[in-house]
Design an enzyme around this catalytic site. Structure first.
Site, mmCIF file in Angstrom:
data_model
loop_
_atom_site.group_PDB
_atom_site.id
_atom_site.type_symbol
_atom_site.label_atom_id
_atom_site.label_comp_id
_atom_site.label_asym_id
_atom_site.label_seq_id
_atom_site.Cartn_x
_atom_site.Cartn_y
_atom_site.Cartn_z
ATOM 1 N N ARG A 71 -33.216 27.868 3.246
ATOM 2 C CA ARG A 71 -31.572 27.869 2.655
ATOM 3 C C ARG A 71 -31.388 28.798 1.480
ATOM 4 N NH1 ARG A 71 -34.196 23.791 3.525
ATOM 5 N NH2 ARG A 71 -33.751 22.525 5.665
ATOM 6 N N LYS A 91 -21.507 24.577 13.398
ATOM 7 C CA LYS A 91 -21.575 23.115 12.727
ATOM 8 C C LYS A 91 -21.212 23.117 11.357
ATOM 9 C CE LYS A 91 -23.352 19.334 10.685
ATOM 10 N NZ LYS A 91 -23.522 19.271 9.231
ATOM 11 N N PRO A 102 -17.193 18.979 13.836
ATOM 12 C CA PRO A 102 -18.739 19.267 13.554
ATOM 13 C C PRO A 102 -19.582 18.582 14.650
ATOM 14 C CG PRO A 102 -17.494 18.597 11.633
ATOM 15 C CD PRO A 102 -16.803 18.440 12.673
ATOM 16 N N ASP A 121 -23.055 17.828 15.030
ATOM 17 C CA ASP A 121 -24.858 17.642 14.461
ATOM 18 C C ASP A 121 -25.410 16.775 15.532
ATOM 19 O OD1 ASP A 121 -23.656 15.202 14.217
ATOM 20 O OD2 ASP A 121 -24.588 14.873 12.053
ATOM 21 N N GLN A 155 -14.607 12.202 14.753
ATOM 22 C CA GLN A 155 -15.965 12.499 14.396
ATOM 23 C C GLN A 155 -16.537 11.803 13.303
ATOM 24 O OE1 GLN A 155 -18.961 14.562 12.396
ATOM 25 N NE2 GLN A 155 -17.028 14.330 11.309
ATOM 26 N N PHE A 193 -19.522 9.160 13.652
ATOM 27 C CA PHE A 193 -20.702 9.420 12.843
ATOM 28 C C PHE A 193 -21.259 8.271 12.100
ATOM 29 C CE2 PHE A 193 -22.577 10.918 8.666
ATOM 30 C CZ PHE A 193 -23.318 11.674 9.318
#
Length: 302
Positions: free
Chosen positions: A189, A231, A248, A250, A287, A291
């Site tokens: 990253r 995402k 999003p 994931d 979401q 989640f």
DNA sequence: TACCAGGTGGAGT
DNA sequence: ACTCCACATGGT
């Protein structure tokens, strides 16, 4: 850790708009459930953390649901209190517009985390956090950002002795060698962060223009950045720009849609389309309920 | 040891 | 357009 003398006394925070009083579980989920990565638990009902240049301790009264906060003695109580209220209030949302009447699983998730909301975080640092989030657990993301702040962030207020540091701005990150980013545990990253920092340094107004743009345009712009895909772009727009239509997808959401909605074998892009259609204009809020519930369910089993 | 983690991008069909 | 897999790092 700093002495109590370094902090203002505890002050009351006005009740959050459009919200039931928080329970301890929802309070913890809100601050430390994967929206923000800079809050740490001090005790049963207290978290310490920050956003932008603001550093606070936040405490929930479990009986009344009332919130109290304190900030460093050098900071302005009223300025920080107002900023904290905005941060926690989040974008305008209407839970009643979610399809919980016809979706029993969503209704169940909303009952499990009553009053869960979307925070209103600074756009730039939300981008940084989620670029670091790729294939990392939340605890690891927090560690990376903690190191970035400790090594490359500046003191928030002159005379602040608490030792807390804000995240480096993108302008500051542009001056950090990629190797130093890697040394903060960013792994692959690091090149993404470095690439984004170069881009933003070359176009100083790019980020704020992106934040202001309509959802579709803002998302297209974010997708130009290295390390930012569907995402992460949606996370940045949902948590850092209050765009509740962002959904999003994931690994947790893929699992949730597979287990709870029968979407077995669906790919993330297909799940994202289903989510936007099924949950509507505030799909991002739905979401977050899914989640939170899915992670809690996994914790329960293991 | 092998596999997974709030994914993405490039290469090869 | 779709599938496969490398990419760093740390935890179980």
């Amino acid at each position: 850790m700093s002495a109590d003398a370094d902090w203002h006394p505890w002050s009351a925070l006005p009740p959050l708009p459009r919200g039931r009083p928080l329970t301890p579980a929802v309070f913890a989920e809100l601050l430390d459930g994967g929206q923000a990565f800079r809050w740490n638990r001090l005790d049963e009902h207290t978290f310490e953390g920050g956003w932008g240049a603001h550093h606070v301790r936040l405490r929930l009264d479990p009986e009344s649901g009332a919130l109290r906060f304190q900030c460093p003695a050098q900071a302005s109580l009223s300025v920080v209190g107002d900023a904290l209220a905005d941060y926690l209030a989040g974008p305008p949302a209407d839970e009643d517009a979610l399809p919980w009447r016809s979706d029993s699983h969503l209704a169940h998730c909303m009952e499990a985390f009553p009053g869960l909301r979307i925070l209103r975080q600074p756009f730039g640092e939300t981008l940084l956090g989620f670029v670091c989030s790729a294939t990392k657990q939340i605890v690891q993301i927090k560690r990376m950002l903690e190191l970035l702040a400790a090594r490359h962030g500046r003191p928030p207020v002159a005379g602040d002795e608490t030792g807390w540091r804000p995240l480096p701005t993108w302008e500051e990150l542009a001056l950090v060698p990629e190797e130093s980013l890697r040394a903060c545990g960013l792994g692959f990253r690091a090149s993404h962060v470095a690439g984004i920092a170069r881009r933003l340094a070359a176009e100083p107004d790019w980020l704020s223009a992106t934040e202001r743009a309509p959802y579709a345009e803002a998302k297209a712009r974010l997708l130009e950045l290295p390390g930012v895909g569907e995402k992460i772009a949606d996370c940045v727009l949902l948590f850092g720009a209050g765009r509740l239509e962002a959904f999003p997808v994931d690994t947790w959401i893929v699992k949730a849609m597979e287990r709870r909605y029968g979407l077995v074998g669906w790919k993330p892009a297909q799940v994202a389309h289903f989510g936007r259609v099924h949950f509507g204009a505030q799909a991002g809020l739905a979401q977050q309920y899914l989640f939170a519930h899915e992670r809690a369910a996994a914790r329960r089993v293991t």
